[in-house]
Design a protein around this motif. Structure first.
Motif, mmCIF file in Angstrom:
data_model
loop_
_atom_site.group_PDB
_atom_site.id
_atom_site.type_symbol
_atom_site.label_atom_id
_atom_site.label_comp_id
_atom_site.label_asym_id
_atom_site.label_seq_id
_atom_site.Cartn_x
_atom_site.Cartn_y
_atom_site.Cartn_z
ATOM 1 N N SER A 19 -39.297 92.762 -15.725
ATOM 2 C CA SER A 19 -39.754 92.574 -14.353
ATOM 3 C C SER A 19 -41.128 91.947 -14.339
ATOM 4 C CB SER A 19 -39.801 93.918 -13.616
ATOM 5 O OG SER A 19 -38.499 94.454 -13.499
ATOM 6 N N HIS A 20 -41.368 91.096 -13.334
ATOM 7 C CA HIS A 20 -42.647 90.425 -13.187
ATOM 8 C C HIS A 20 -43.128 90.564 -11.747
ATOM 9 C CE1 HIS A 20 -42.086 88.240 -17.027
ATOM 10 N NE2 HIS A 20 -40.823 88.162 -16.658
ATOM 11 N N ARG A 21 -44.406 90.717 -11.571
ATOM 12 C CA ARG A 21 -45.019 90.598 -10.255
ATOM 13 C C ARG A 21 -46.421 90.058 -10.519
ATOM 14 N NH1 ARG A 21 -44.329 93.220 -5.215
ATOM 15 N NH2 ARG A 21 -43.003 94.781 -6.170
ATOM 16 N N SER A 22 -46.560 88.759 -10.424
ATOM 17 C CA SER A 22 -47.833 88.126 -10.796
ATOM 18 C C SER A 22 -47.959 86.802 -10.097
ATOM 19 C CB SER A 22 -47.886 87.918 -12.313
ATOM 20 O OG SER A 22 -48.996 87.146 -12.681
ATOM 21 N N ARG A 23 -49.183 86.393 -9.879
ATOM 22 C CA ARG A 23 -49.385 85.072 -9.286
ATOM 23 C C ARG A 23 -49.423 84.015 -10.373
ATOM 24 N NH1 ARG A 23 -55.617 84.010 -7.380
ATOM 25 N NH2 ARG A 23 -56.528 83.800 -9.433
ATOM 26 N N GLY A 24 -49.523 84.405 -11.626
ATOM 27 C CA GLY A 24 -49.560 83.415 -12.687
ATOM 28 C C GLY A 24 -50.037 84.070 -13.957
ATOM 29 N N CYS A 25 -49.597 83.552 -15.102
ATOM 30 C CA CYS A 25 -50.040 84.083 -16.369
ATOM 31 C C CYS A 25 -49.983 82.989 -17.402
ATOM 32 C CB CYS A 25 -49.188 85.268 -16.787
ATOM 33 S SG CYS A 25 -47.434 84.883 -16.977
ATOM 34 N N SER A 26 -50.598 83.210 -18.521
ATOM 35 C CA SER A 26 -50.581 82.243 -19.608
ATOM 36 C C SER A 26 -49.768 82.828 -20.751
ATOM 37 C CB SER A 26 -52.000 81.925 -20.076
ATOM 38 O OG SER A 26 -52.733 81.342 -19.040
ATOM 39 N N GLY A 27 -49.114 81.993 -21.518
ATOM 40 C CA GLY A 27 -48.368 82.478 -22.658
ATOM 41 C C GLY A 27 -47.513 81.380 -23.231
ATOM 42 N N GLU A 28 -46.855 81.666 -24.360
ATOM 43 C CA GLU A 28 -45.973 80.701 -24.983
ATOM 44 C C GLU A 28 -44.578 80.935 -24.433
ATOM 45 O OE1 GLU A 28 -46.423 81.094 -29.152
ATOM 46 O OE2 GLU A 28 -48.440 80.263 -29.181
ATOM 47 N N ILE A 29 -44.045 79.938 -23.745
ATOM 48 C CA ILE A 29 -42.736 80.105 -23.121
ATOM 49 C C ILE A 29 -41.899 78.874 -23.403
ATOM 50 C CG2 ILE A 29 -43.685 81.506 -21.272
ATOM 51 C CD1 ILE A 29 -43.339 79.081 -19.450
ATOM 52 N N LEU A 30 -40.629 78.963 -23.165
ATOM 53 C CA LEU A 30 -39.735 77.821 -23.312
ATOM 54 C C LEU A 30 -39.689 77.045 -22.016
ATOM 55 C CD1 LEU A 30 -36.784 79.529 -25.209
ATOM 56 C CD2 LEU A 30 -38.582 78.086 -26.187
ATOM 57 N N MET A 31 -39.608 75.729 -22.133
ATOM 58 C CA MET A 31 -39.503 74.893 -20.946
ATOM 59 C C MET A 31 -38.154 75.116 -20.276
ATOM 60 S SD MET A 31 -42.135 73.055 -20.304
ATOM 61 C CE MET A 31 -41.355 71.870 -19.220
ATOM 62 N N THR A 32 -38.153 75.089 -18.947
ATOM 63 C CA THR A 32 -36.894 75.055 -18.222
ATOM 64 C C THR A 32 -36.385 73.626 -18.220
ATOM 65 O OG1 THR A 32 -38.023 74.665 -16.141
ATOM 66 C CG2 THR A 32 -37.613 76.943 -16.727
ATOM 67 N N GLU A 33 -35.122 73.456 -17.931
ATOM 68 C CA GLU A 33 -34.550 72.112 -17.919
ATOM 69 C C GLU A 33 -34.932 71.356 -16.656
ATOM 70 O OE1 GLU A 33 -30.402 72.363 -18.475
ATOM 71 O OE2 GLU A 33 -30.522 73.195 -20.504
ATOM 72 N N ARG A 34 -35.271 72.086 -15.591
ATOM 73 C CA ARG A 34 -35.580 71.422 -14.336
ATOM 74 C C ARG A 34 -36.963 70.789 -14.393
ATOM 75 N NH1 ARG A 34 -38.141 72.436 -9.664
ATOM 76 N NH2 ARG A 34 -38.815 74.500 -10.332
ATOM 77 N N ALA A 35 -37.052 69.497 -14.089
ATOM 78 C CA ALA A 35 -38.339 68.800 -14.106
ATOM 79 C C ALA A 35 -39.088 69.059 -12.800
ATOM 80 C CB ALA A 35 -38.118 67.299 -14.287
ATOM 81 N N LEU A 36 -40.419 68.955 -12.885
ATOM 82 C CA LEU A 36 -41.248 69.083 -11.695
ATOM 83 C C LEU A 36 -41.230 67.749 -10.981
ATOM 84 C CD1 LEU A 36 -42.323 71.296 -13.730
ATOM 85 C CD2 LEU A 36 -44.481 71.134 -12.508
ATOM 86 N N LYS A 37 -40.683 67.709 -9.782
ATOM 87 C CA LYS A 37 -40.546 66.429 -9.103
ATOM 88 C C LYS A 37 -40.826 66.494 -7.608
ATOM 89 C CE LYS A 37 -39.537 63.330 -12.223
ATOM 90 N NZ LYS A 37 -40.385 62.135 -12.410
ATOM 91 N N ARG A 38 -41.336 67.585 -7.117
ATOM 92 C CA ARG A 38 -41.609 67.682 -5.684
ATOM 93 C C ARG A 38 -43.099 67.967 -5.482
ATOM 94 N NH1 ARG A 38 -37.783 68.112 -1.688
ATOM 95 N NH2 ARG A 38 -38.645 68.508 0.373
ATOM 96 N N LEU A 39 -43.780 67.008 -4.871
ATOM 97 C CA LEU A 39 -45.229 67.078 -4.698
ATOM 98 C C LEU A 39 -45.582 67.149 -3.222
ATOM 99 C CD1 LEU A 39 -48.204 66.638 -5.807
ATOM 100 C CD2 LEU A 39 -47.783 64.195 -5.408
ATOM 101 N N GLY A 73 -41.295 58.288 -8.932
ATOM 102 C CA GLY A 73 -40.075 59.080 -8.894
ATOM 103 C C GLY A 73 -40.209 60.472 -8.317
ATOM 104 N N TRP A 74 -41.390 60.831 -7.834
ATOM 105 C CA TRP A 74 -41.564 62.132 -7.217
ATOM 106 C C TRP A 74 -41.213 62.066 -5.733
ATOM 107 C CZ3 TRP A 74 -44.318 66.728 -9.070
ATOM 108 C CH2 TRP A 74 -44.561 66.702 -10.454
ATOM 109 N N HIS A 75 -40.748 63.195 -5.213
ATOM 110 C CA HIS A 75 -40.631 63.321 -3.761
ATOM 111 C C HIS A 75 -41.990 63.764 -3.256
ATOM 112 C CE1 HIS A 75 -38.728 64.236 0.160
ATOM 113 N NE2 HIS A 75 -39.679 65.144 0.215
ATOM 114 N N ALA A 76 -42.580 62.998 -2.360
ATOM 115 C CA ALA A 76 -43.954 63.266 -1.936
ATOM 116 C C ALA A 76 -44.055 63.467 -0.436
ATOM 117 C CB ALA A 76 -44.875 62.118 -2.368
ATOM 118 N N ASP A 77 -44.746 64.515 -0.048
ATOM 119 C CA ASP A 77 -45.088 64.780 1.348
ATOM 120 C C ASP A 77 -46.599 64.895 1.450
ATOM 121 O OD1 ASP A 77 -42.415 65.543 2.897
ATOM 122 O OD2 ASP A 77 -42.313 66.483 0.914
#
Length: 540
Positions: A19-39, A73-77
């Motif tokens: 379980s997690h409840r955090s606004r953010g943390c640092s650590g070594e994690i695996l990348m998800t397959e979904r790319a960041l594309k919405r700005l 290639g980003w969706h931008a608003d």
């Protein structure tokens, strides 16, 4: 393995039984397959009223970066609060939020960043204020991109969207995994302005070209960056450099072609449109050779360009309606100490020549320099009234971060108000020399009252100058409304018996709407989907 900032929803979610409840943390994690594309890019609104409150024009930084991101290639608003309210549901769907801020909007920008990070949204900030206050900004956001960012922001987006490290991006500031702050060196090269696209204003939610007191829609355009001068109260050199860079004539004309036949007024955002007179004349000749391209135009200039008859002729032929000139003061010591490189005789002659060429002058004056006395500020006001300028604004000296003025006052412990909401050149935020804060504030208010007096308003009515009459009515109402809005602030100044005001002012009441509106948007979106862990990793 690269270290990542992992953004996790503040809601309780489960990943592999943890379980997690955090606004953010640092650590070594695996990348998800979904790319960041919405700005989403946000330009916060400055609190309070000011001389341009009616001009709902965006600054160019946020919309230009969004245009570049869209082209990558980003969706931008883009949300510019002066244009339309922020749609927080759209923002909560973003993979990354960029906030562009000047000093006057920094408090609101920080409130936005805090609320968004609490919802698991990574935030990157840029603009003049955070460029010079990166450590301060990193208490509220994840990244700061210092200086002009058209190249470096694209490097950041490319790395973030592909899971590569962003630590190589020039001009980037961030906290690494050891809770230390890293400030990457600034880029070695500056942006070639001809490589940039025209900003796509349609990306701005609610966009519709602003109108001034005339009927023409106003379109912001930039032809140059940088400034070869060194005024001590200006941060342009710190942000864009002393070397003046100029867009080519054809590049500017191609942007203006988008508005052909629409009767627009082009407002050139340049700090000094005629600093490179050869390039300015080349552009104006091209405009003159292209009937219907724009209807009128205006920009900031210095008094020295009025000594060039060819420049004045081209301004007249291309329908330059007015110029904005920073006269600042008639105090010779002030002009000398601030490196303005102008004198009162030249100021008077410039107004005369512009007026004769059919170009109205909007004069900008600043009160509160060391050496300013009530008598000297009154003399500056008399110059403004008697010089023949069409309109004026009287500002209070403000020590903006990134300026020699700020550094000097900070070293002398003369900056007494820390809330950036007051850094709008309408409030006294420092300890004046030789006069009290109240005297300085009263001089500024009295200057607006006298310049836009009922007597001078009546002259406009009698001469049937309806546009100027409307301006005077607007300015008088604005000044009265400002005094009403700032009644508590003015009473605080009046209550200070000592000549130097020391006060910590709480403007937090301006900002509770942000957290509330984001919370309501999250509820409406049922955000996040129960059981879904929202990974938005950015490698550092």
């Amino acid at each position: 393995m690269a270290k990542f900032i992992e953004y996790i929803s503040p809601f309780v979610t489960v990943d592999s039984g943890v379980s997690h409840r955090s606004r953010g943390c640092s650590g070594e994690i695996l990348m998800t397959e979904r790319a960041l594309k919405r700005l989403v890019m946000i330009e916060p609104q400055a609190p309070g009223r000011h001389i341009y409150s009616r001009m709902h024009l965006p600054r160019l930084g946020a919309v230009l970066l969004a245009t570049l991101a869209r082209d990558h290639g980003w969706h931008a608003d883009v949300f510019v609060e002066d244009v339309a309210p922020v749609d927080w549901q759209t923002v909560l769907r973003a993979d990354l939020v960029g906030i562009s801020t000047i000093t006057g909007t920094a408090s609101r920008a920080y409130a936005m960043a805090d609320a968004l990070r609490a919802r698991g949204i990574p935030v990157i900030m840029g603009g003049p204020h955070v460029t010079f206050c990166a450590d301060e900004a990193l208490a509220h956001c994840d990244f700061v991109l210092r200086g002009e960012a058209e190249h470096t922001f694209m490097q950041f987006l490319d790395a973030a969207s592909s899971g590569k490290q962003v630590s190589h991006v020039p001009g980037l500031s961030y906290h690494n995994g050891e809770d230390t702050t890293v400030h990457n060196p600034a880029p070695e090269t500056v942006v070639d302005l001809d490589e940039l696209p025209a900003p796509d204003f349609s990306l701005i939610h609610g966009w519709g070209a602003a109108h001034g007191l005339g009927s023409e829609p106003i379109i912001p355009v930039q032809a140059t960056r940088g400034c070869p001068f060194g005024c001590t109260f200006c941060s342009v050199i710190g942000m864009f450099g002393r070397r003046l860079r100029t867009r080519s004539r054809d590049h500017v004309i191609a942007e203006l072609e988008k508005w052909r036949g629409q009767g627009v007024h082009a407002f050139f955002y340049d700090d000094n449109f005629t600093a490179n007179r050869t390039a300015a004349k080349r552009l104006l000749r091209a405009i003159d050779d292209s009937p219907g391209l724009i209807k009128t135009w205006s920009s900031q200039v210095r008094t020295d360009c009025a000594s060039d008859p060819d420049m004045l002729s081209l301004m007249h032929k291309t329908h330059c309606s007015h110029v904005f000139i920073g006269f600042e003061s008639v105090n010779p010591k002030v002009l000398r100490d601030t490196h303005k490189q102008q004198d009162v005789a030249g100021m008077k002659e410039a107004v005369r020549r512009f007026t004769r060429a059919g170009v109205d002058v909007h004069g900008m004056f600043v009160f509160g320099f060391d050496g300013d006395t009530p008598e000297m500020m009154e003399a500056t006001l008399d110059f403004a009234i008697n010089s023949g300028i069409w309109s004026a604004q009287f500002l209070i000296l403000t020590p903006f971060p990134g300026t020699p003025l700020h550094d000097g006052m900070l070293a002398e412990n003369r900056i007494h108000m820390k809330d950036y909401s007051f850094y709008d050149a309408h409030h006294v935020v420092f300890e004046p020399q030789g006069i009290s804060a109240l005297q300085l504030q009263q001089a500024q208010m009295r200057a607006h009252d006298r310049f836009y007096s009922r007597k001078r308003l009546a002259r406009g009515l009698f001469s049937r100058d309806w546009v100027r009459t409307a301006l005077f009515v607007y300015a008088r109402k604005l000044n009265a409304d400002w005094q009403t809005d700032n009644d508590a602030y003015l009473k605080t100044l009046s209550a200070a018996e000592a000549p130097n005001l020391q006060v910590t002012w709480d403007m937090s009441y301006l900002y509770p709407d942000i957290s509330r509106e984001i919370r309501q948007a999250a509820v409406a979106l049922e955000y996040p989907v129960p059981g879904e862990l929202r990974h938005l990793p950015i490698a550092i």
